[in-house]
Motif scaffolding. Structure first.
Motif, PDB file in Angstrom:
ATOM      1  N   ARG B  22       7.973   4.198  -1.195  1.00  0.00           N
ATOM      2  CA  ARG B  22       8.805   3.850  -0.045  1.00  0.00           C
ATOM      3  C   ARG B  22       8.834   2.351   0.182  1.00  0.00           C
ATOM      4  O   ARG B  22       7.824   1.664  -0.033  1.00  0.00           O
ATOM      5  N   CYS B  23       9.984   1.871   0.655  1.00  0.00           N
ATOM      6  CA  CYS B  23      10.139   0.453   0.977  1.00  0.00           C
ATOM      7  C   CYS B  23      10.849   0.303   2.319  1.00  0.00           C
ATOM      8  O   CYS B  23      11.948   0.853   2.516  1.00  0.00           O
ATOM      9  N   ASP B  24      10.219  -0.458   3.224  1.00  0.00           N
ATOM     10  CA  ASP B  24      10.848  -0.822   4.496  1.00  0.00           C
ATOM     11  C   ASP B  24      11.205  -2.306   4.427  1.00  0.00           C
ATOM     12  O   ASP B  24      10.298  -3.154   4.470  1.00  0.00           O
ATOM     13  N   PRO B  25      12.473  -2.648   4.307  1.00  0.00           N
ATOM     14  CA  PRO B  25      12.840  -4.059   4.176  1.00  0.00           C
ATOM     15  C   PRO B  25      12.760  -4.780   5.513  1.00  0.00           C
ATOM     16  O   PRO B  25      12.546  -4.175   6.562  1.00  0.00           O
ATOM     17  N   ILE B  26      12.945  -6.081   5.463  1.00  0.00           N
ATOM     18  CA  ILE B  26      12.998  -6.873   6.688  1.00  0.00           C
ATOM     19  C   ILE B  26      14.259  -6.473   7.463  1.00  0.00           C
ATOM     20  O   ILE B  26      15.345  -6.345   6.867  1.00  0.00           O
ATOM     21  N   SER B  27      14.106  -6.303   8.757  1.00  0.00           N
ATOM     22  CA  SER B  27      15.228  -5.886   9.591  1.00  0.00           C
ATOM     23  C   SER B  27      16.389  -6.870   9.471  1.00  0.00           C
ATOM     24  O   SER B  27      16.198  -8.092   9.573  1.00  0.00           O
ATOM     25  N   GLY B  28      17.579  -6.334   9.225  1.00  0.00           N
ATOM     26  CA  GLY B  28      18.759  -7.185   9.113  1.00  0.00           C
ATOM     27  C   GLY B  28      19.081  -7.634   7.708  1.00  0.00           C
ATOM     28  O   GLY B  28      20.173  -8.148   7.449  1.00  0.00           O
ATOM     29  N   HIS B  29      18.143  -7.456   6.772  1.00  0.00           N
ATOM     30  CA  HIS B  29      18.417  -7.809   5.383  1.00  0.00           C
ATOM     31  C   HIS B  29      19.313  -6.748   4.769  1.00  0.00           C
ATOM     32  O   HIS B  29      18.992  -5.559   4.765  1.00  0.00           O
ATOM     33  N   THR B  30      20.450  -7.193   4.228  1.00  0.00           N
ATOM     34  CA  THR B  30      21.411  -6.227   3.707  1.00  0.00           C
ATOM     35  C   THR B  30      21.176  -5.886   2.241  1.00  0.00           C
ATOM     36  O   THR B  30      21.608  -4.850   1.756  1.00  0.00           O
ATOM     37  N   ALA B  31      20.517  -6.775   1.520  1.00  0.00           N
ATOM     38  CA  ALA B  31      20.285  -6.541   0.092  1.00  0.00           C
ATOM     39  C   ALA B  31      18.852  -6.070  -0.131  1.00  0.00           C
ATOM     40  O   ALA B  31      17.911  -6.603   0.463  1.00  0.00           O
ATOM     41  N   LEU B  32      18.688  -5.080  -1.004  1.00  0.00           N
ATOM     42  CA  LEU B  32      17.362  -4.540  -1.317  1.00  0.00           C
ATOM     43  C   LEU B  32      17.259  -4.321  -2.817  1.00  0.00           C
ATOM     44  O   LEU B  32      18.202  -3.811  -3.437  1.00  0.00           O
ATOM     45  N   TYR B  33      16.133  -4.725  -3.373  1.00  0.00           N
ATOM     46  CA  TYR B  33      15.926  -4.667  -4.825  1.00  0.00           C
ATOM     47  C   TYR B  33      14.608  -3.968  -5.138  1.00  0.00           C
ATOM     48  O   TYR B  33      13.635  -4.108  -4.409  1.00  0.00           O
ATOM     49  N   TRP B  34      14.592  -3.257  -6.252  1.00  0.00           N
ATOM     50  CA  TRP B  34      13.351  -2.709  -6.801  1.00  0.00           C
ATOM     51  C   TRP B  34      13.110  -3.350  -8.165  1.00  0.00           C
ATOM     52  O   TRP B  34      14.036  -3.434  -8.999  1.00  0.00           O
ATOM     53  N   TYR B  35      11.866  -3.781  -8.377  1.00  0.00           N
ATOM     54  CA  TYR B  35      11.432  -4.330  -9.657  1.00  0.00           C
ATOM     55  C   TYR B  35      10.149  -3.615 -10.079  1.00  0.00           C
ATOM     56  O   TYR B  35       9.430  -3.065  -9.250  1.00  0.00           O
ATOM     57  N   ARG B  36       9.873  -3.668 -11.364  1.00  0.00           N
ATOM     58  CA  ARG B  36       8.647  -3.092 -11.901  1.00  0.00           C
ATOM     59  C   ARG B  36       7.880  -4.203 -12.621  1.00  0.00           C
ATOM     60  O   ARG B  36       8.475  -4.980 -13.391  1.00  0.00           O
ATOM     61  N   GLN B  37       6.570  -4.260 -12.388  1.00  0.00           N
ATOM     62  CA  GLN B  37       5.722  -5.266 -13.021  1.00  0.00           C
ATOM     63  C   GLN B  37       4.597  -4.546 -13.754  1.00  0.00           C
ATOM     64  O   GLN B  37       3.695  -3.995 -13.130  1.00  0.00           O
ATOM     65  N   SER B  38       4.674  -4.573 -15.072  1.00  0.00           N
ATOM     66  CA  SER B  38       3.615  -3.983 -15.872  1.00  0.00           C
ATOM     67  C   SER B  38       2.480  -4.991 -15.992  1.00  0.00           C
ATOM     68  O   SER B  38       2.680  -6.196 -15.794  1.00  0.00           O
ATOM     69  N   LEU B  39       1.283  -4.500 -16.339  1.00  0.00           N
ATOM     70  CA  LEU B  39       0.076  -5.331 -16.342  1.00  0.00           C
ATOM     71  C   LEU B  39       0.289  -6.600 -17.159  1.00  0.00           C
ATOM     72  O   LEU B  39       0.615  -6.553 -18.340  1.00  0.00           O
ATOM     73  N   GLY B  40       0.108  -7.750 -16.494  1.00  0.00           N
ATOM     74  CA  GLY B  40       0.200  -9.021 -17.184  1.00  0.00           C
ATOM     75  C   GLY B  40       1.593  -9.403 -17.647  1.00  0.00           C
ATOM     76  O   GLY B  40       1.747 -10.338 -18.435  1.00  0.00           O
ATOM     77  N   GLN B  41       2.585  -8.709 -17.155  1.00  0.00           N
ATOM     78  CA  GLN B  41       3.956  -8.962 -17.591  1.00  0.00           C
ATOM     79  C   GLN B  41       4.808  -9.519 -16.460  1.00  0.00           C
ATOM     80  O   GLN B  41       4.388  -9.577 -15.303  1.00  0.00           O
ATOM     81  N   GLY B  42       6.004  -9.898 -16.814  1.00  0.00           N
ATOM     82  CA  GLY B  42       6.965 -10.346 -15.818  1.00  0.00           C
ATOM     83  C   GLY B  42       7.563  -9.180 -15.073  1.00  0.00           C
ATOM     84  O   GLY B  42       7.162  -8.028 -15.251  1.00  0.00           O
ATOM     85  N   LEU B  43       8.509  -9.467 -14.239  1.00  0.00           N
ATOM     86  CA  LEU B  43       9.143  -8.454 -13.418  1.00  0.00           C
ATOM     87  C   LEU B  43      10.419  -7.942 -14.091  1.00  0.00           C
ATOM     88  O   LEU B  43      11.234  -8.726 -14.569  1.00  0.00           O
ATOM     89  N   GLU B  44      10.573  -6.632 -14.071  1.00  0.00           N
ATOM     90  CA  GLU B  44      11.716  -5.971 -14.692  1.00  0.00           C
ATOM     91  C   GLU B  44      12.598  -5.369 -13.604  1.00  0.00           C
ATOM     92  O   GLU B  44      12.127  -4.555 -12.802  1.00  0.00           O
ATOM     93  N   PHE B  45      13.861  -5.765 -13.566  1.00  0.00           N
ATOM     94  CA  PHE B  45      14.799  -5.254 -12.569  1.00  0.00           C
ATOM     95  C   PHE B  45      15.039  -3.762 -12.761  1.00  0.00           C
ATOM     96  O   PHE B  45      15.210  -3.292 -13.887  1.00  0.00           O
ATOM     97  N   LEU B  46      15.060  -3.032 -11.653  1.00  0.00           N
ATOM     98  CA  LEU B  46      15.343  -1.598 -11.706  1.00  0.00           C
ATOM     99  C   LEU B  46      16.675  -1.259 -11.044  1.00  0.00           C
ATOM    100  O   LEU B  46      17.570  -0.692 -11.678  1.00  0.00           O
ATOM    101  N   ILE B  47      16.826  -1.613  -9.742  1.00  0.00           N
ATOM    102  CA  ILE B  47      18.014  -1.191  -9.004  1.00  0.00           C
ATOM    103  C   ILE B  47      18.233  -2.126  -7.820  1.00  0.00           C
ATOM    104  O   ILE B  47      17.286  -2.732  -7.316  1.00  0.00           O
TER     105      ILE B  47
END
Lengths: 113, 115
Positions: B22-47
């Protein structure tokens, strides 16, 4: 074409020294280049960002240098402090496409006192 | 709230089970992103969600992954039939607007371990 390559993977610097992290990108449509700082157990936090219409941006001890023709940008941390020890990520995105970011692999910086 | 809130902070699940993050964004923020970070790796965009527009699902690694955002606020990322390679930290971020180069504010993430 979406890759962002970051180097080095890790960096050790003495207190007061300069930390330099480099990134290279391929997609010339990218027009937003942020740097994020991440401490263990925390999410990344925006440190500083640059748009391609300027070649350098400075905020306190942190400076981004941007070379559009070479498709490279770098982060310089001046007068590095132990509290700067963290993992740093560069990223690139296209503002008009929702600012979806492509991240580099990260650089773990250790500042020795 | 003052920041992006994610729950649970840690989740251990057995291979093959479904999980919801679950993710509760900052109130009023219209854009929301999910990323995945594997151990010791960079961030991978999901949605990516923006207002009432259709989400950009281009980063979802397989049809086992899905996400929704209700009422333009809270988002849930669901992983069905979890696999060991799904083990990672899942990060949610929100932004005031998708354009203009606004920076993201990330949550602290959910560490998912599939055993």
């Amino acid at each position: 074409q979406q890759q962002v390559k970051q180097s080095p993977q890790s960096l050790i610097v003495q207190k007061g020294g300069i930390s330099i992290i480099n990134c290279a990108y391929e997609n010339t449509a990218f027009d937003y280049f942020p740097w994020y700082q991440q401490f263990p157990g925390k999410g990344p936090a925006l440190l500083i960002a640059i748009r391609p219409d300027v070649s350098e941006k400075k905020e306190g001890r942190f400076t981004i240098s941007f070379n559009k023709s070479a498709k490279q940008f770098s982060l310089h941390i001046m007068d590095s402090q132990p509290g700067d020890s963290a993992t740093y990520f560069c990223a690139a995105g296209k503002v008009a496409a929702g600012n979806k970011l492509t991240f580099g692999g990260g650089t773990r910086v250790l500042v020795k006192p | 709230g003052a920041g992006v809130s994610q729950s649970p902070s840690n989740k251990v699940t057995e291979k093959g089970k479904d999980v919801e993050l679950r993710c509760d964004p900052i109130s009023g923020h219209t854009a929301l992103y999910w990323y995945r970070q594997s151990l010791g790796q960079g961030l991978e965009f999901l949605i990516y969600f923006q207002g009432n527009s259709a989400p950009d699902k281009s980063g979802l690694p397989s049809d086992r992954f899905s996400a929704e955002r209700t009422g333009g606020s809270v988002s849930t990322l669901t992983i069905q039939r979890t696999q060991q390679e799904d083990s990672a930290v899942y990060l949610c971020a929100s932004s005031p607007a998708p354009g203009g180069g606004y920076g993201y504010t990330f949550g602290s993430g959910t560490r998912l371990t599939v055993v």
